[in-house]
Design an enzyme around this catalytic site. Structure first.
Site, PDB file in Angstrom:
ATOM      1  N   LYS A 163      24.151   6.326   4.696  1.00  0.00           N
ATOM      2  CA  LYS A 163      23.986   5.295   3.650  1.00  0.00           C
ATOM      3  C   LYS A 163      24.805   5.678   2.420  1.00  0.00           C
ATOM      4  O   LYS A 163      25.406   4.826   1.766  1.00  0.00           O
ATOM      5  CB  LYS A 163      22.506   5.168   3.258  1.00  0.00           C
ATOM      6  CG  LYS A 163      21.610   4.729   4.400  1.00  0.00           C
ATOM      7  CD  LYS A 163      20.159   4.722   3.941  1.00  0.00           C
ATOM      8  CE  LYS A 163      19.206   4.967   5.082  1.00  0.00           C
ATOM      9  NZ  LYS A 163      17.902   5.459   4.663  1.00  0.00           N
ATOM     10  N   THR A 191       0.810  -1.223   0.000  1.00  0.00           N
ATOM     11  CA  THR A 191       0.000   0.000   0.000  1.00  0.00           C
ATOM     12  C   THR A 191       0.846   1.277   0.000  1.00  0.00           C
ATOM     13  O   THR A 191       0.320   2.364  -0.212  1.00  0.00           O
ATOM     14  CB  THR A 191      -0.903   0.022   1.251  1.00  0.00           C
ATOM     15  OG1 THR A 191      -0.065  -0.235   2.391  1.00  0.00           O
ATOM     16  CG2 THR A 191      -1.999  -1.033   1.178  1.00  0.00           C
ATOM     17  N   CYS A 240      18.297   5.083  -2.687  1.00  0.00           N
ATOM     18  CA  CYS A 240      18.019   5.640  -4.014  1.00  0.00           C
ATOM     19  C   CYS A 240      19.071   6.651  -4.514  1.00  0.00           C
ATOM     20  O   CYS A 240      19.226   6.847  -5.723  1.00  0.00           O
ATOM     21  CB  CYS A 240      16.625   6.252  -4.026  1.00  0.00           C
ATOM     22  SG  CYS A 240      16.184   7.056  -2.496  1.00  0.00           S
ATOM     23  N   ARG A 263      16.684  17.948   0.595  1.00  0.00           N
ATOM     24  CA  ARG A 263      15.356  17.698   0.003  1.00  0.00           C
ATOM     25  C   ARG A 263      14.921  18.931  -0.787  1.00  0.00           C
ATOM     26  O   ARG A 263      14.989  20.056  -0.282  1.00  0.00           O
ATOM     27  CB  ARG A 263      14.336  17.424   1.112  1.00  0.00           C
ATOM     28  CG  ARG A 263      12.962  17.030   0.605  1.00  0.00           C
ATOM     29  CD  ARG A 263      12.861  15.599   0.144  1.00  0.00           C
ATOM     30  NE  ARG A 263      13.051  14.658   1.225  1.00  0.00           N
ATOM     31  CZ  ARG A 263      13.331  13.357   1.041  1.00  0.00           C
ATOM     32  NH1 ARG A 263      13.445  12.857  -0.173  1.00  0.00           N
ATOM     33  NH2 ARG A 263      13.494  12.568   2.077  1.00  0.00           N
ATOM     34  N   HIS A 296      15.962  11.830  -8.262  1.00  0.00           N
ATOM     35  CA  HIS A 296      17.024  12.421  -7.435  1.00  0.00           C
ATOM     36  C   HIS A 296      18.164  12.868  -8.356  1.00  0.00           C
ATOM     37  O   HIS A 296      18.599  12.112  -9.227  1.00  0.00           O
ATOM     38  CB  HIS A 296      17.599  11.383  -6.467  1.00  0.00           C
ATOM     39  CG  HIS A 296      16.679  11.010  -5.339  1.00  0.00           C
ATOM     40  ND1 HIS A 296      15.490  11.648  -5.066  1.00  0.00           N
ATOM     41  CD2 HIS A 296      16.803  10.041  -4.389  1.00  0.00           C
ATOM     42  CE1 HIS A 296      14.936  11.096  -3.999  1.00  0.00           C
ATOM     43  NE2 HIS A 296      15.691  10.120  -3.578  1.00  0.00           N
ATOM     44  N   SER A 322       9.110  12.338  -3.320  1.00  0.00           N
ATOM     45  CA  SER A 322       8.569  10.971  -3.312  1.00  0.00           C
ATOM     46  C   SER A 322       9.496  10.007  -2.579  1.00  0.00           C
ATOM     47  O   SER A 322       9.060   8.927  -2.168  1.00  0.00           O
ATOM     48  CB  SER A 322       8.314  10.474  -4.736  1.00  0.00           C
ATOM     49  OG  SER A 322       9.516  10.457  -5.473  1.00  0.00           O
ATOM     50  N   ASN A 381      14.032   7.918  -8.499  1.00  0.00           N
ATOM     51  CA  ASN A 381      14.247   7.339  -7.172  1.00  0.00           C
ATOM     52  C   ASN A 381      13.306   6.205  -6.810  1.00  0.00           C
ATOM     53  O   ASN A 381      13.716   5.249  -6.145  1.00  0.00           O
ATOM     54  CB  ASN A 381      14.179   8.430  -6.099  1.00  0.00           C
ATOM     55  CG  ASN A 381      12.907   9.240  -6.154  1.00  0.00           C
ATOM     56  OD1 ASN A 381      12.629   9.859  -7.180  1.00  0.00           O
ATOM     57  ND2 ASN A 381      12.141   9.252  -5.087  1.00  0.00           N
ATOM     58  N   THR A 382      12.040   6.260  -7.249  1.00  0.00           N
ATOM     59  CA  THR A 382      11.150   5.154  -6.858  1.00  0.00           C
ATOM     60  C   THR A 382      11.129   4.038  -7.905  1.00  0.00           C
ATOM     61  O   THR A 382      10.566   2.982  -7.661  1.00  0.00           O
ATOM     62  CB  THR A 382       9.703   5.624  -6.574  1.00  0.00           C
ATOM     63  OG1 THR A 382       9.202   6.289  -7.733  1.00  0.00           O
ATOM     64  CG2 THR A 382       9.644   6.544  -5.386  1.00  0.00           C
ATOM     65  N   GLN A 439      17.153  15.758  -3.504  1.00  0.00           N
ATOM     66  CA  GLN A 439      16.283  14.587  -3.508  1.00  0.00           C
ATOM     67  C   GLN A 439      14.797  14.929  -3.601  1.00  0.00           C
ATOM     68  O   GLN A 439      14.291  15.824  -2.907  1.00  0.00           O
ATOM     69  CB  GLN A 439      16.549  13.743  -2.253  1.00  0.00           C
ATOM     70  CG  GLN A 439      17.994  13.277  -2.212  1.00  0.00           C
ATOM     71  CD  GLN A 439      18.310  12.306  -1.098  1.00  0.00           C
ATOM     72  OE1 GLN A 439      19.419  12.327  -0.581  1.00  0.00           O
ATOM     73  NE2 GLN A 439      17.373  11.450  -0.724  1.00  0.00           N
TER      74      GLN A 439
HETATM   75  N1  LIG Z   1      10.355   6.128  -1.480  1.00  0.00           N
HETATM   76  C1  LIG Z   1      11.555   5.886  -2.018  1.00  0.00           C
HETATM   77  O1  LIG Z   1      12.011   6.549  -2.961  1.00  0.00           O
HETATM   78  C2  LIG Z   1      12.388   4.734  -1.478  1.00  0.00           C
HETATM   79  C3  LIG Z   1      13.544   4.428  -2.182  1.00  0.00           C
HETATM   80  C4  LIG Z   1      14.324   3.365  -1.747  1.00  0.00           C
HETATM   81  C5  LIG Z   1      13.941   2.645  -0.635  1.00  0.00           C
HETATM   82  N2  LIG Z   1      12.816   2.965   0.054  1.00  0.00           N
HETATM   83  C6  LIG Z   1      12.473   2.137   1.220  1.00  0.00           C
HETATM   84  O2  LIG Z   1      11.326   1.346   0.850  1.00  0.00           O
HETATM   85  C7  LIG Z   1      10.499   1.155   2.004  1.00  0.00           C
HETATM   86  C8  LIG Z   1       9.104   1.683   1.713  1.00  0.00           C
HETATM   87  O3  LIG Z   1       9.158   3.079   1.467  1.00  0.00           O
HETATM   88  P1  LIG Z   1       7.850   3.913   1.090  1.00  0.00           P
HETATM   89  O4  LIG Z   1       8.349   5.227   0.668  1.00  0.00           O
HETATM   90  O5  LIG Z   1       6.991   3.118   0.167  1.00  0.00           O
HETATM   91  O6  LIG Z   1       7.112   3.978   2.520  1.00  0.00           O
HETATM   92  P2  LIG Z   1       5.551   4.150   2.836  1.00  0.00           P
HETATM   93  O7  LIG Z   1       4.842   4.842   1.749  1.00  0.00           O
HETATM   94  O8  LIG Z   1       5.494   4.731   4.211  1.00  0.00           O
HETATM   95  O9  LIG Z   1       4.991   2.614   2.899  1.00  0.00           O
HETATM   96  C9  LIG Z   1       5.304   1.734   3.973  1.00  0.00           C
HETATM   97  C10 LIG Z   1       4.591   0.403   3.786  1.00  0.00           C
HETATM   98  O10 LIG Z   1       4.910  -0.432   4.938  1.00  0.00           O
HETATM   99  C11 LIG Z   1       3.675  -0.944   5.474  1.00  0.00           C
HETATM  100  N3  LIG Z   1       3.766  -1.170   6.917  1.00  0.00           N
HETATM  101  C12 LIG Z   1       3.985  -0.250   7.891  1.00  0.00           C
HETATM  102  N4  LIG Z   1       3.949  -0.860   9.108  1.00  0.00           N
HETATM  103  C13 LIG Z   1       3.696  -2.168   8.884  1.00  0.00           C
HETATM  104  C14 LIG Z   1       3.538  -3.304   9.723  1.00  0.00           C
HETATM  105  N5  LIG Z   1       3.627  -3.218  11.074  1.00  0.00           N
HETATM  106  N6  LIG Z   1       3.284  -4.502   9.159  1.00  0.00           N
HETATM  107  C15 LIG Z   1       3.190  -4.620   7.813  1.00  0.00           C
HETATM  108  N7  LIG Z   1       3.326  -3.576   6.952  1.00  0.00           N
HETATM  109  C16 LIG Z   1       3.586  -2.373   7.489  1.00  0.00           C
HETATM  110  C17 LIG Z   1       2.644   0.120   5.174  1.00  0.00           C
HETATM  111  O11 LIG Z   1       1.333  -0.437   5.261  1.00  0.00           O
HETATM  112  P3  LIG Z   1       0.047   0.476   5.694  1.00  0.00           P
HETATM  113  O12 LIG Z   1      -0.323   1.279   4.479  1.00  0.00           O
HETATM  114  O13 LIG Z   1      -0.980  -0.528   6.047  1.00  0.00           O
HETATM  115  O14 LIG Z   1       0.485   1.321   6.853  1.00  0.00           O
HETATM  116  C18 LIG Z   1       3.058   0.501   3.740  1.00  0.00           C
HETATM  117  O15 LIG Z   1       2.542  -0.466   2.843  1.00  0.00           O
HETATM  118  C19 LIG Z   1      11.195   1.870   3.175  1.00  0.00           C
HETATM  119  O16 LIG Z   1      11.949   0.920   3.886  1.00  0.00           O
HETATM  120  C20 LIG Z   1      12.063   2.901   2.466  1.00  0.00           C
HETATM  121  O17 LIG Z   1      13.166   3.266   3.242  1.00  0.00           O
HETATM  122  C21 LIG Z   1      12.026   3.994  -0.364  1.00  0.00           C
END
Ligand SMILES: NC(=O)c1ccc[n+]([C@@H]2O[C@H](COP(=O)([O-])OP(=O)(O)OC[C@H]3O[C@@H](n4cnc5c(N)ncnc54)[C@H](OP(=O)(O)O)[C@@H]3O)[C@@H](O)[C@H]2O)c1
Length: 357
Positions: free
Chosen positions: A205, A11, A149, A236, A243, A179, A330-331, A176
């Site tokens: 990192k 999600t 990223c 940011r 990025h 998103s 980045n995503t 950055q």
């Molecule tokens: N955004 C980027 O550009 C990017 C790039 C590289 C890496 N990342 C990494 O990728 C990961 C996700 O990033 P994001 O930006 O997509 O974050 P996000 O939008 O906050 O999404 C987090 C996800 O984790 C789920 N979640 C949270 N608590 C949980 C739990 N207790 N049990 C199961 N699921 C849980 C959430 O579900 P709910 O919706 O139900 O809360 C949601 O699906 C992070 O570790 C981030 O550091 C992100």
């Protein structure tokens, strides 16, 4: 060849990008979606705050979101993880222990010496580290990660330099996109018409992950990391996606900018002959136009999987310092697309195998 795959954190911002990029993927079919207890039990289409500019694929919208518990995912061949890092450590480990391979975006296992930190075009041989993992005594469950990223364009553009020159030191400032902070991410009042000069946890990192990626694995056992000082500032900026990094690299001897441009243009990707579905035709795009690359114009080149390099020049005051701009989506390249390409590489290397039909 068909693999049933699950998405953990489906999600979230990265999870949604997985859904988008895997729609019509020739090898991987999303059959399970997982998220927190807040979302579980409801159809994906009604519980997700959908951010992508395409409709949610109908079949996915109808899937019921599951809690991220391994026994509920027993029908999948492997999972992608876009989990929040506060929970990814425990959940990913439980999947690997249950014999389900995890291809993760989260930071939690990136520094584990037995877990590959992958950019498939840069260090495809590092998947050999999987053999050293002991999450699952039968060896079916393991974890592979992709980098932060910012690290993706940084480590990628450093690779041809460290292979061909004596690189002494790197300075990088990343600008950055919002998103990168997930959803809802940075408050609009903090970033609209503004720049935030600090991104918590990011610079650590950026200074360490490239060393693992650029490391060599001579005996397939212990990764030997180069000793390369990287000085990082992460900022940011009010960009939606993409990025962009300003990089200065000090080499031992005077540089020839045209020679280095040719290095990127002629660089041979180790994936070139494998026809992986998400692999870009050209990994690097070198821009000569002084105003390129730009996130809005170029982040989606080659389906968001290309690394842009521009403004490549020697420093005005030190001829042994190379300066350039690099950019990646980045995503996509920095998150979901990079993880999908990791999985495709693992299929090609026969480390991921579909369960018998
Ligand atoms: N955004 C980027 O550009 C990017 C790039 C590289 C890496 N990342 C990494 O990728 C990961 C996700 O990033 P994001 O930006 O997509 O974050 P996000 O939008 O906050 O999404 C987090 C996800 O984790 C789920 N979640 C949270 N608590 C949980 C739990 N207790 N049990 C199961 N699921 C849980 C959430 O579900 P709910 O919706 O139900 O809360 C949601 O699906 C992070 O570790 C981030 O550091 C992100």
């Amino acid at each position: 060849m068909n693999f049933n795959v699950g998405i953990l954190g489906a999600t979230g911002a990265v999870g949604q990008k997985f859904i988008r990029l895997l729609h019509n993927h020739p090898w991987f079919t999303v059959t399970m979606v997982g998220a927190s207890e807040n979302s579980a039990g409801r159809p994906y289409g009604t519980t997700t705050q959908w951010l992508e500019d395409i409709e949610i694929p109908t079949r996915i919208a109808q899937l019921t979101v599951q809690p991220c518990t391994p026994h509920l995912f027993s029908e999948v061949d492997f999972v992608f993880s876009g989990l929040d890092s506060s929970v990814a450590g425990q959940i990913e480990k439980s999947f690997a222990q249950a014999g389900i391979p995890v291809v993760s975006n989260a930071k939690n296992y990136r520094t584990d010496p037995t877990v590959p930190l992958m950019i498939p075009e840069i260090n495809p041989d590092h998947t050999a580290l999987i053999e050293q993992q002991n999450f699952d005594p039968q060896g079916n469950g393991w974890i592979v990660t992709n980098p932060n990223c910012v690290v993706v364009p940084l480590a990628s553009t450093l690779k041809p330099l460290v292979d061909n020159y004596s690189v002494q030191e790197v300075h990088v400032t990343s600008m950055q996109a919002i998103s990168g902070a997930g959803y809802p991410g940075v408050a609009s009042l903090d970033i609209l018409g503004n720049v935030d000069p600090y991104i918590g946890g990011e610079e650590n990192k950026v200074v360490s992950e490239p060393l693992k990626i650029l490391g060599s694995l001579p005996n397939q056992q212990v990764l030997e990391e180069p000793s390369l000082p990287i000085h990082a500032t992460a900022v940011r900026v009010p960009i939606v996606d993409g990025h962009i990094l300003s990089v200065a690299v000090r080499l031992k001897s005077e540089i020839d900018a045209e020679e280095i441009k040719a290095l990127y243009r002629d660089w041979h990707s180790p994936l070139a002959n494998h026809a992986l579905p998400s692999s870009p035709e050209s990994f690097f795009q070198v821009y000569d136009h002084p105003h390129h690359p730009q996130p809005r114009l170029h982040a989606w080149r080659e389906e968001g999987m290309q690394i842009g390099v521009g403004r490549l020049r020697s420093s005005l005051i030190q001829p042994n310092v190379l300066q350039y701009i690099t950019m990646a989506h980045n995503t996509v390249r920095g998150a979901a697309g990079g993880a999908i390409l990791n999985a495709e590489l693992l299929v090609q290397q026969e480390k991921l195998n579909p369960s018998p039909q």
